[in-house]
Design a protein around this motif. Structure first.
Motif, mmCIF file in Angstrom:
data_model
loop_
_atom_site.group_PDB
_atom_site.id
_atom_site.type_symbol
_atom_site.label_atom_id
_atom_site.label_comp_id
_atom_site.label_asym_id
_atom_site.label_seq_id
_atom_site.Cartn_x
_atom_site.Cartn_y
_atom_site.Cartn_z
ATOM 1 N N ALA A 49 -23.972 17.318 4.982
ATOM 2 C CA ALA A 49 -22.515 17.355 5.043
ATOM 3 C C ALA A 49 -21.897 17.596 3.667
ATOM 4 C CB ALA A 49 -21.977 16.050 5.627
ATOM 5 N N ALA A 50 -22.536 17.102 2.630
ATOM 6 C CA ALA A 50 -22.055 17.294 1.262
ATOM 7 C C ALA A 50 -23.199 16.981 0.308
ATOM 8 C CB ALA A 50 -20.855 16.400 0.963
ATOM 9 N N THR A 51 -23.193 17.678 -0.834
ATOM 10 C CA THR A 51 -24.242 17.523 -1.839
ATOM 11 C C THR A 51 -23.610 17.199 -3.184
ATOM 12 O OG1 THR A 51 -25.710 19.085 -0.725
ATOM 13 C CG2 THR A 51 -26.121 18.690 -3.053
ATOM 14 N N GLY A 52 -24.157 16.201 -3.878
ATOM 15 C CA GLY A 52 -23.678 15.877 -5.209
ATOM 16 C C GLY A 52 -24.267 16.816 -6.250
ATOM 17 N N VAL A 53 -23.419 17.226 -7.190
ATOM 18 C CA VAL A 53 -23.858 18.063 -8.311
ATOM 19 C C VAL A 53 -23.994 17.164 -9.528
ATOM 20 C CG1 VAL A 53 -23.293 20.037 -9.789
ATOM 21 C CG2 VAL A 53 -22.669 20.058 -7.354
ATOM 22 N N ASN A 54 -25.150 17.240 -10.202
ATOM 23 C CA ASN A 54 -25.433 16.353 -11.322
ATOM 24 C C ASN A 54 -25.893 17.134 -12.538
ATOM 25 O OD1 ASN A 54 -25.148 13.585 -10.023
ATOM 26 N ND2 ASN A 54 -26.525 14.616 -8.597
ATOM 27 N N PHE A 55 -25.638 16.562 -13.715
ATOM 28 C CA PHE A 55 -25.884 17.292 -14.957
ATOM 29 C C PHE A 55 -27.345 17.669 -15.119
ATOM 30 C CE2 PHE A 55 -25.188 18.627 -19.258
ATOM 31 C CZ PHE A 55 -23.829 18.883 -19.316
ATOM 32 N N ILE A 56 -28.241 16.845 -14.602
ATOM 33 C CA ILE A 56 -29.663 17.150 -14.734
ATOM 34 C C ILE A 56 -30.004 18.502 -14.113
ATOM 35 C CG2 ILE A 56 -30.312 15.942 -12.610
ATOM 36 C CD1 ILE A 56 -32.898 15.112 -14.015
ATOM 37 N N GLU A 57 -29.235 18.913 -13.106
ATOM 38 C CA GLU A 57 -29.503 20.183 -12.429
ATOM 39 C C GLU A 57 -29.171 21.377 -13.319
ATOM 40 O OE1 GLU A 57 -28.653 17.588 -8.550
ATOM 41 O OE2 GLU A 57 -27.149 19.098 -9.105
ATOM 42 N N PHE A 77 -27.593 13.970 -1.583
ATOM 43 C CA PHE A 77 -26.759 14.512 -0.507
ATOM 44 C C PHE A 77 -26.641 13.501 0.620
ATOM 45 C CE2 PHE A 77 -31.058 16.336 -0.444
ATOM 46 C CZ PHE A 77 -31.545 15.943 0.799
ATOM 47 N N ALA A 78 -25.745 13.797 1.531
ATOM 48 C CA ALA A 78 -25.550 12.958 2.713
ATOM 49 C C ALA A 78 -25.397 13.856 3.923
ATOM 50 C CB ALA A 78 -24.316 12.073 2.552
ATOM 51 N N GLY A 79 -25.751 13.321 5.080
ATOM 52 C CA GLY A 79 -25.631 14.095 6.302
ATOM 53 C C GLY A 79 -26.165 13.317 7.488
ATOM 54 N N THR A 80 -26.601 14.061 8.494
ATOM 55 C CA THR A 80 -27.054 13.469 9.749
ATOM 56 C C THR A 80 -28.474 13.912 10.052
ATOM 57 O OG1 THR A 80 -24.790 13.509 10.589
ATOM 58 C CG2 THR A 80 -26.537 13.249 12.218
ATOM 59 N N VAL A 81 -29.292 12.977 10.492
ATOM 60 C CA VAL A 81 -30.665 13.294 10.892
ATOM 61 C C VAL A 81 -30.632 14.086 12.197
ATOM 62 C CG1 VAL A 81 -32.883 12.339 11.635
ATOM 63 C CG2 VAL A 81 -31.616 11.260 9.751
ATOM 64 N N LEU A 321 -18.809 21.855 -14.787
ATOM 65 C CA LEU A 321 -19.415 20.591 -15.181
ATOM 66 C C LEU A 321 -19.852 20.636 -16.635
ATOM 67 C CD1 LEU A 321 -20.381 17.818 -14.018
ATOM 68 C CD2 LEU A 321 -22.601 18.894 -13.631
ATOM 69 N N GLN A 322 -20.502 21.721 -17.039
ATOM 70 C CA GLN A 322 -20.984 21.820 -18.415
ATOM 71 C C GLN A 322 -19.844 21.947 -19.418
ATOM 72 O OE1 GLN A 322 -24.189 24.941 -17.475
ATOM 73 N NE2 GLN A 322 -25.168 23.695 -19.068
ATOM 74 N N ALA A 323 -18.725 22.508 -18.978
ATOM 75 C CA ALA A 323 -17.559 22.640 -19.859
ATOM 76 C C ALA A 323 -16.714 21.374 -19.885
ATOM 77 C CB ALA A 323 -16.703 23.822 -19.409
ATOM 78 N N ARG A 324 -17.157 20.339 -19.168
ATOM 79 C CA ARG A 324 -16.442 19.059 -19.083
ATOM 80 C C ARG A 324 -15.026 19.232 -18.540
ATOM 81 N NH1 ARG A 324 -18.239 15.661 -24.550
ATOM 82 N NH2 ARG A 324 -20.421 16.320 -24.572
ATOM 83 N N ARG A 325 -14.894 20.175 -17.615
ATOM 84 C CA ARG A 325 -13.592 20.382 -16.975
ATOM 85 C C ARG A 325 -13.430 19.531 -15.723
ATOM 86 N NH1 ARG A 325 -14.254 26.076 -18.658
ATOM 87 N NH2 ARG A 325 -15.257 26.600 -16.670
ATOM 88 N N THR A 326 -14.440 18.770 -15.366
ATOM 89 C CA THR A 326 -14.387 17.984 -14.139
ATOM 90 C C THR A 326 -14.262 16.490 -14.461
ATOM 91 O OG1 THR A 326 -16.793 17.727 -14.030
ATOM 92 C CG2 THR A 326 -15.831 19.674 -12.964
ATOM 93 N N THR A 327 -13.755 15.749 -13.494
ATOM 94 C CA THR A 327 -13.714 14.290 -13.576
ATOM 95 C C THR A 327 -14.307 13.742 -12.296
ATOM 96 O OG1 THR A 327 -11.493 14.216 -12.613
ATOM 97 C CG2 THR A 327 -11.649 14.276 -15.011
ATOM 98 N N GLY A 328 -14.810 12.515 -12.372
ATOM 99 C CA GLY A 328 -15.389 11.937 -11.157
ATOM 100 C C GLY A 328 -16.595 12.731 -10.692
ATOM 101 N N LYS A 329 -16.776 12.762 -9.391
ATOM 102 C CA LYS A 329 -17.947 13.405 -8.802
ATOM 103 C C LYS A 329 -17.641 14.828 -8.376
ATOM 104 C CE LYS A 329 -22.197 13.310 -7.465
ATOM 105 N NZ LYS A 329 -23.301 12.934 -8.353
ATOM 106 N N VAL A 330 -18.600 15.711 -8.585
ATOM 107 C CA VAL A 330 -18.511 17.106 -8.142
ATOM 108 C C VAL A 330 -19.398 17.263 -6.908
ATOM 109 C CG1 VAL A 330 -18.975 19.510 -8.742
ATOM 110 C CG2 VAL A 330 -18.079 17.933 -10.473
ATOM 111 N N LEU A 331 -18.828 17.840 -5.842
ATOM 112 C CA LEU A 331 -19.549 18.020 -4.584
ATOM 113 C C LEU A 331 -19.613 19.494 -4.199
ATOM 114 C CD1 LEU A 331 -18.139 15.193 -2.259
ATOM 115 C CD2 LEU A 331 -20.266 15.160 -3.589
ATOM 116 N N LEU A 332 -20.723 19.854 -3.555
ATOM 117 C CA LEU A 332 -20.825 21.119 -2.839
ATOM 118 C C LEU A 332 -20.739 20.828 -1.345
ATOM 119 C CD1 LEU A 332 -23.835 22.843 -4.659
ATOM 120 C CD2 LEU A 332 -21.399 23.235 -5.047
ATOM 121 N N VAL A 333 -19.952 21.636 -0.656
ATOM 122 C CA VAL A 333 -19.773 21.441 0.789
ATOM 123 C C VAL A 333 -20.275 22.673 1.517
ATOM 124 C CG1 VAL A 333 -18.131 20.947 2.629
ATOM 125 C CG2 VAL A 333 -17.773 19.981 0.351
ATOM 126 N N PRO A 334 -21.333 22.540 2.331
ATOM 127 C CA PRO A 334 -21.887 23.715 3.045
ATOM 128 C C PRO A 334 -20.852 24.366 3.965
ATOM 129 C CG PRO A 334 -23.397 21.863 3.147
ATOM 130 C CD PRO A 334 -22.112 21.327 2.598
#
Length: 334
Positions: A49-57, A77-81, A321-334
């Motif tokens: 349903a949604a995926t977290g984007v993290n600096f390690i990636e 990420f989070a979703g349904t089995v 994310l790398q430009a530090r233009r974001t705050t809080g959590k960054v998500l990708l939504v399929p």
């Protein structure tokens, strides 16, 4: 798989995923059609349903970390089995789940070992469930295990408007600590103050300001996810026998440190924790996440989703994310 092991809705044969064919900049993250993975023994297939984007990636994508290519990022990420493999008894089709220990989550579907999954309560929406695991468990272990923060202690948190920073501030305040934090803009200052920070500072001159605020004593602990640009002044902000918690390197890796600096700084402690050493069992992961989800449901922990991008815009998410233009959590939504 038997009919009982699959969802009632049809699972497609192919799905969209983000694939980097080689190391490089954000532009190497391109969309591709892939075969939907089949869950093996002990695994579940999750419709994401949604995926977290993290600096390690960004490190994985750029080749700083050796991941092997072609590569699809995404551990959180989070979703349904929608299907389970042989021998699975701890999750069932239809369960809502989340993970910080998955793989190939920049996609519509992912197969995950079930011991990496945590149950998502009914009161938690999908985006919060995707935004919380990695940064939430990081903040939780930093305040409950790396250091068991006590009432009356003082802490300095760098990047207070970031995903981990906002959670750290809230968990530290819940523990009864006084929290100072650094940010780079007025907008971020408002966010950090809103999370409960007692004083919001700018990076320039933060060491002297911390000394002023603590009457020259210094803070009990510094949480530093910035790294190279802040490390020296972070050490100088600590009290005698204070604890330096270096948990990231957003500005670059810290050069080698002479242990004598810890002596001259006041018999300081330095640690470089990583989440995998604090979440070694399924029980530990589930306990930490149950605690975090309960705080959210009780209104004691606010999880800020700062930006949402369609899956196809993963490259732009990395750029911002790398430009530090974001705050809080960054998500990708399929």
């Amino acid at each position: 798989m038997s009919d009982q092991q699959t969802a009632s809705t049809a699972i497609p044969e192919t799905a969209t995923a983000i694939v980097a064919e080689q190391a490089g900049g954000p532009e190497v993250l391109t969309t591709a059609s892939i075969a939907v993975p089949q869950p093996g023994p002990g695994q579940a297939l999750v419709r994401i349903a949604a995926t977290g984007v993290n600096f390690i990636e960004t490190y994985q994508r750029s080749g700083i970390y050796d991941v092997g290519f072609p590569f699809t990022p995404g551990a959180e990420f989070a979703g349904t089995v929608v299907a389970v493999g042989d021998g699975v008894t701890d999750v069932a089709v239809g369960d809502r789940v989340a993970t910080a220990h998955g793989a190939r989550g920049y996609a519509q579907y992912a197969a995950v070992d079930t011991d990496a999954l945590v149950p998502v309560p009914d009161g938690i929406d999908d985006e919060t469930a995707a935004a919380l695991p990695l940064q939430g468990m990081t903040a939780h272990l930093l305040t409950h295990a790396t250091k068991d923060v006590q009432p009356g202690e003082t802490a300095l948190v760098h990047a207070g408007a970031g995903g981990v920073g906002l959670l750290l501030i809230q968990l530290l305040k819940a523990a009864g600590a006084t929290v100072y934090t650094t940010v780079s803009t007025d907008e971020k200052a408002e966010l950090a103050a809103g999370a409960g920070a007692d004083e919001v500072l700018r990076y320039a001159g933060f060491r002297d300001r911390v000394r002023e605020l603590t009457d020259g004593r210094g803070v009990d602990v510094v949480y530093d996810g910035v790294g190279k640009d802040t490390f020296d002044d972070s050490l100088a902000s600590l009290r005698v026998r204070g604890l330096m918690v270096l948990f990231g390197a957003a500005s670059g890796p810290v050069p080698p440190v002479d242990p004598q600096r810890l002596n001259t700084g006041g018999s300081l402690y330095l640690t470089r924790p990583t989440m995998m050493h604090y979440t070694t069992t399924a029980e530990d992961r589930r306990a930490r996440m149950a605690d975090l989800f309960a705080l959210v449901e009780e209104g004691k922990l606010d999880v800020r989703v700062g930006a949402r991008y369609p899956l196809a815009e993963a490259g732009q998410a990395h750029t911002d994310l790398q430009a530090r233009r974001t705050t809080g959590k960054v998500l990708l939504v399929p």
